[in-house]
Scaffold this motif. Sequence first.
Motif: not given
Lengths: 405, 480
Positions: B406-431
Amino acid sequence: MADLLPEHPDFLWRNPDPKPSYDAIIVGGGGHGLATAYYLAKHHGMTNIAILERGWLAGGNMARNTTIIRSNYLWDESAAIYEHSLRLWEALPDELEYDFLFSQRGVMNLAHTLQDVRESVRRVGANKLNGVDAEWLDADQVKELCPIINTSEDIRYPVLGATYQPRAGIAKHDHVAWAFARKADELGVDIIQNCEVTGFLKDGNRVVGVQTNRGTIHAGKVALCAAGHSSVLAKMAGFDLPIQSHPLQALVSELHEIVHPTVVMSNHVHVYVSQAHKGELVMGAGIDSYNGYGQRGGFHVIEEQMAAAVELFPVFSRAHLLRTWGGIVDVTLDASPIVGKSPVENLYVNCGWGTGGFKGTPGAGWTMAHTIATDEPHALNAPFALERFETGALIDEHGAAAVAH
Amino acid sequence: MSDLTVDVAVVGAGPAGLAAAVAAAEAGAVVAVVDAGTQTGGQFWRHRPETGDADPDGHGHHDWNTFLDLRRRFRAGIAAGRVHHLPGLQVWMASKNDVDGFTLRTTRTVVGGEGVTPTVHAARLVLCPGGYDRQLPVPGWDLPGVMAAGGIQAFIKANGALPGKRFVVAGTGPFLLPVAANIAEAGGEVLAVLESSSLSKWFPHWKAAASVPGKALEGAEYAGIFARHRIPYKTRSIVTAVSGTDRVQTVSWAKADADGRAIPGTGGRYEDVDVIGFGWGFTPQMELPLSFGVQTRLDADGSLVAVVDERQESSVPGLFLAGEVTGVGGAVLAVLEGKAAGTAAADASAVVLPADVLPAKEAARRDRHRRFAQAMHQAHPVPHAWQEWLTPETLVCRCEEVPVSEVTQARSTLGAEDSRSLKSFTRVGMGWCQGRVCGFAGSCLGAGPGEPAAAASLASAAKRPLAVPVPISELASLND
């Protein structure tokens, strides 16, 4: 618990480059923009359309709300559009073929003072006349329905009763956006992210396209679904919108066993509490009084809200708050939205939903689609015209908006 | 107790915080020390409860006499009324204004205490919050029995007991040595220490290493313990997977190339493992420094750290920093930095010169330890190719169960290249950890394979209104 949630989408929509022209352009790829595009394509056969999003899909208030859905507003006009929206919500999981965890667990609005009680009972009566499922609960019935509420009489804001709408509830906000996006995309809508509108092309008083950071795009019609930023866009198009933007904060705790059966809102003390599917407590605060587009707010607002929350829910006193965030509520002076035509021909406006934006998503999209396709508002959104601020035909929903704004 | 007003507030009572508090108090300041621990010492000198006569003898510790000396002077400060010790508390929000100076709002480390937690007001502030054990995801790292290397050590130091019988310790850096030694000395079996780096990486840095002979002595001491307990120390070796049905059972490992890539056909498996401890260096605890907007830089180990001057003052006037938050470099360095910070913070005139806060000899020692730390970071880097260990199913964020795919997909297809965007897209770091465990890995994954985590990405993982989770009731009580 992860198996409760739908699969994360892989590729739900294409990522097209903008075409030189479209029949209609929708500015803003949040819930309202997506729903508008979906209904335009589905009900009105307009498929040569694009959604322009300056950031990423559903990255604004759609990602920053507390996901409450209800329709128990006071006035006939509001009850009609929100109830229409709620009915759309009820059909959407099947229609969009996406289980976005719409949970009709009911919403309670607590009454703490005699004025609250009178206002609430009046609203229940009005709701019933408008075909909205509404009930008045006394304090014992509140306790029965939500045993964790403190209904003792000696607290600062004693619970004297509550309005209750059983069909109300919550949904998983980002999944709602993905569901709309996927269907809109399937119907041919171009969803274009990282595309910021920087100006409008006009022929006399008629809009004929937009300028963007990705070039000029011509359009037969343009609809603004940009929440608080609509006023910035309107200014570019040559007119003013009577809306103000305020920060509104929310908070989330760690996971807990599910103990909260419903959604509880307290207008008087500005707190609303629900428990998400995985078990986080989701809480909303009152707005910060100043205007701004910053997605953050003052901490004193949270402190006041937490004091109220702990008094109402002593069981949560030791729950840890993990994070806070802010969204922007765009509010009008009568706390009702603007959905309709603008002073510029072929340019349509949808904004000012305040705290009602998420619950109004399908209703806003549905009525906006009708307005754009026919160049006339539907009976449901006709009362929400921009002109009401000149004619004085206001729809004052400050009482039912739950959070004062 | 609700409000306390002092000259200098110190956050943390580990090596840096203790030294800062003692230095400030001995220079005449009234000091408040807020510490998460129930007794002083921090992670480095964590020890059994100080009850009655059974004061710990310092077995398994380094520089224990330094601790005893600092603790004696700290207690003297308390007796003289110049030091207020506030144990068992964490700062969840720190702020500064021109009128009142610094304000620290605290919450209890352990839930259960009653009453209002103290709020500390101070003219100057020294932050010594330390760091977290840096963790990198690896297939199976979400199984029970996977611990941070420092977690195992803390368990032993605090309880005098082991969290299992058979251990593997893996990662990189000298810290793996004391962890393995502590396990062995406490009666556990260490099946192997797997070090991803090659010791030859020290060769370019021999000068820096030789300038701190104490470290070589420590190394010799560990070599003795490893020999006595027959602990295999394997360099250029990495864990490729942790597996088991309900908990850790098998640890698969392989030899690694110079970039840390597993070499096919090498390595093997350790069976019947109770606990695997991972340590990839440390991630400084930057929540509080970042909340003041201090100037930061990327250190040689890829960590975001704060910039300080020779008096340990940050870019925010009156805010001093010591220990991990200015660059990970060990306890000796932390003590020196703490001493400088405490001495400088004690001076209300704010014109104290570098020469006044640390004698030339100690300043030179601080410099040597900093050079040693830089050499250590370069000799024990986070392996360049660590992302290649991951499978699409490997969880990056254990709290929210977000897999790598999910993280690599968010980076490659959605342009989420920083922790903040990744969090919004994938919930990584949200727990529950809020990115304290997975923030570094998430930032690296956002940057892309082989790329270092960007400073802005690391900063946004740590910048938050609530520095630590805080009970709702404590927030509520602020409104009284």
